[in-house]
Design a protein around this motif. Structure first.
Motif: not given
Ligand code: ADP
Ligand code: MG
Length: 495
Positions: A13-17, A161-162, A164, A203-205, A213-214, A218, A269
């Motif tokens: 699972v990946i979300g990008l900032e 911010v995307s 995940p 952001n990777v889990s 979600l795991g 980041e 973090k």
């Molecule tokens: P921050 O990093 O500023 O604390 P957020 O909690 O909003 O901000 O999350 C930032 C990024 O992490 C977003 O792109 C989100 O999609 C991604 N994200 C959140 N939870 C997970 C997860 N469990 N695995 C992977 N990416 C995640």
């Protein structure tokens, strides 16, 4: 629903900032220049230095760019958004806080669309907010000292911010490429990744399918698509190994080392509450009137996806060709100019023929040269009208395809603009004199008894080899169709 691709039984699972530096002349809250590469601290004014008593003033151009982005990704452009102080101590942040947006960002929702392995994909955006960049610490190897350069302090950023939503490193890379192409196309970011104008935090889990979600880690500041891919791949292996060993993943900020290809924890973090966010009392709420949004909408360029659709509909290009022609706005403009010089100018029949020839030259010779020289089409000295003139000379059989490629090389590097003059100088005008060509055909038949025999035995390959010999003997000047015709006549075969 397609089953998720699994890695050793785990779903990634990946979300990008993403931080896109906005292409304004001056900083987000001061009048200092944002130009890259100046001597340290020559582009930091009193506001950027956080001298007491100074006040930030919002840069209208930065807001305008954020609106443009919001409209392009079909997001909500907030009529009212709030700047907040993100408080932390670091030597390159003299104010002791970064001005950002927190609870109410300027761009809310939206989506990025792209193609992954031939399939259309969309990744949802959570938000995009305006913020200022920090300065830079320069660590000297020799003296062991650290200097602070505040030129970058106050540079306008749009943090995108995307959700995940991504499930592989390949998907994250395609998302990042599509986002990069879009901000450059919109003219809101120069996209220069080496200079840090576009950088991603990944952001990777990992989790077993169906589980919650795991815990994510980041990876900070990835400034190339290759690093993004390598860092995620390493991180995924590391996390799965750890989970398989029965260990927990701890939320952390990690750094990627391009030399080793590894990620390494930098710090545990922080959570949002560690930053003590609060609305910045120095800045009023950012109010965007509907009229302003309408003005920005009216001035929007045609977007790449819409243009690719149009090129398929009107020019008959395939989806792949259309995507390649719209890789950047200057590339698309170049294509359209070459096409306009072909279609309706004797290259035909029909619009699709001229369009496809223009696209083929751009994907073939032009892209080959651009890739080899590591540059983009804006810097090409060959004018689209000249390339179109060359294509017209192929279409009217003045020059063969192979001859045209030689002419292209000279036009490309020499900056020479007269196609007919180059064809004449190089002696590349095709032979349209059949008696001269016939003499060559007879020579080739006499000298290639084996191929002639094979051709008579019905081998097409042998025929092509003979045409090739005629082309060679004529130094590329023969018209291949005419050469083939004469060969068949001479060999007394109906083919
Ligand atoms: P921050 O990093 O500023 O604390 P957020 O909690 O909003 O901000 O999350 C930032 C990024 O992490 C977003 O792109 C989100 O999609 C991604 N994200 C959140 N939870 C997970 C997860 N469990 N695995 C992977 N990416 C995640
Ligand atoms: Mg983050």
């Amino acid at each position: 629903m397609i089953a998720p691709a699994l890695t050793r039984g785990y779903e990634v699972v990946i979300g990008l900032e993403t931080h896109a530096q906005l292409s304004t002349q001056s900083k987000i809250f001061s009048g200092a220049s944002t130009a890259f590469g100046a001597a340290p601290n020559t582009q930091a004014c009193a506001v950027d230095l956080a001298l007491p008593g100074t006040l930030p003033v919002m840069n209208r151009g930065a807001v305008e760019r954020a609106i443009r982005f919001g409209l392009a990704v079909q997001a909500k452009v907030a009529p009212l958004s709030i700047f907040a102080r993100k408080n932390y101590f670091y030597p390159d942040l003299p104010k002791g806080y970064q001005i950002s947006q927190y609870e109410i960002p300027v761009v809310q929702g939206g989506r990025i669309e792209f193609v992954l392995a031939g399939q259309p994909r969309a990744v949802r955006l959570t938000r995009a907010h305006l913020e200022e960049d920090a300065g830079k610490s320069l660590h000297e190897d020799y003296h062991g000292q650290t200097g602070i350069d505040l030129n970058r302090a106050g540079t306008p950023l749009l943090e995108i911010v995307s959700e995940p939503d991504m499930r592989s490193s390949a998907e994250a890379v395609e998302y990042a490429k599509a986002l990069h192409a879009l901000v450059v196309w919109l003219g809101i970011c120069d996209g220069n990744m080496q200079e840090g104008s576009f950088r991603c935090d990944a952001n990777v889990s990992v989790r077993k399918p169906g589980e919650a979600l795991g815990t994510r880690r980041e990876i900070k500041n990835l400034n190339s698509f290759r690093f993004l891919q390598q860092a995620i791949d390493f991180e995924v292996r590391w996390q799965i190994d750890r989970v398989e060993d029965g260990l927990a993943i701890e939320q952390a900020t990690v750094l990627f080392n391009p030399d080793t290809g590894e990620t390494r924890a930098m710090r545990s973090k922080e959570d949002a509450h560690d930053y003590r966010y609060f609305p910045d009392p120095d800045l009023p709420p950012l109010v965007i009137a509907p009229r302003w949004v309408a003005e920005v909408q009216a001035a929007m360029p045609e977007l790449p996806a819409a243009m690719a659709g149009r090129l398929q509909r009107d020019d008959g290009l395939s989806p792949d060709d259309a995507a390649l022609m719209t890789q950047s706005l200057p590339f698309a403009r170049y294509y359209e100019a070459v096409r306009d010089g072909c279609v309706g100018h004797g290259v035909g029949p029909g619009r699709a023929v001229g369009a496809k020839l223009a696209a083929n030259w751009l994907m073939g010779e032009v892209s080959k040269r651009l890739n080899a020289e590591g540059r983009s089409i804006e810097t090409a000295s060959l004018a689209p009208a000249t390339l179109a003139a060359l294509i017209r000379r192929v279409a009217d059989a003045t020059v063969s395809n192979s001859g045209a490629r030689q002419v292209f090389e000279l036009l490309w590097s020499g900056g020479h603009g007269d196609v007919d003059a180059v064809i004449a100088e190089q002696g590349l005008k095709q032979m349209n004199d059949s008696s001269a060509l016939l003499a060559i055909v007879d020579e080739v038949i006499a000298a290639n008894a084996k191929s002639v025999e094979e051709f008579r035995a019905g081998k097409d390959k042998a025929f092509n080899a003979l045409v090739g010999q005629v082309m060679k003997a004529s130094k590329g000047k023969a018209n291949p169709a005419q050469a083939g015709e004469l060969l068949r006549q001479r060999l007394g075969s109906a083919g």
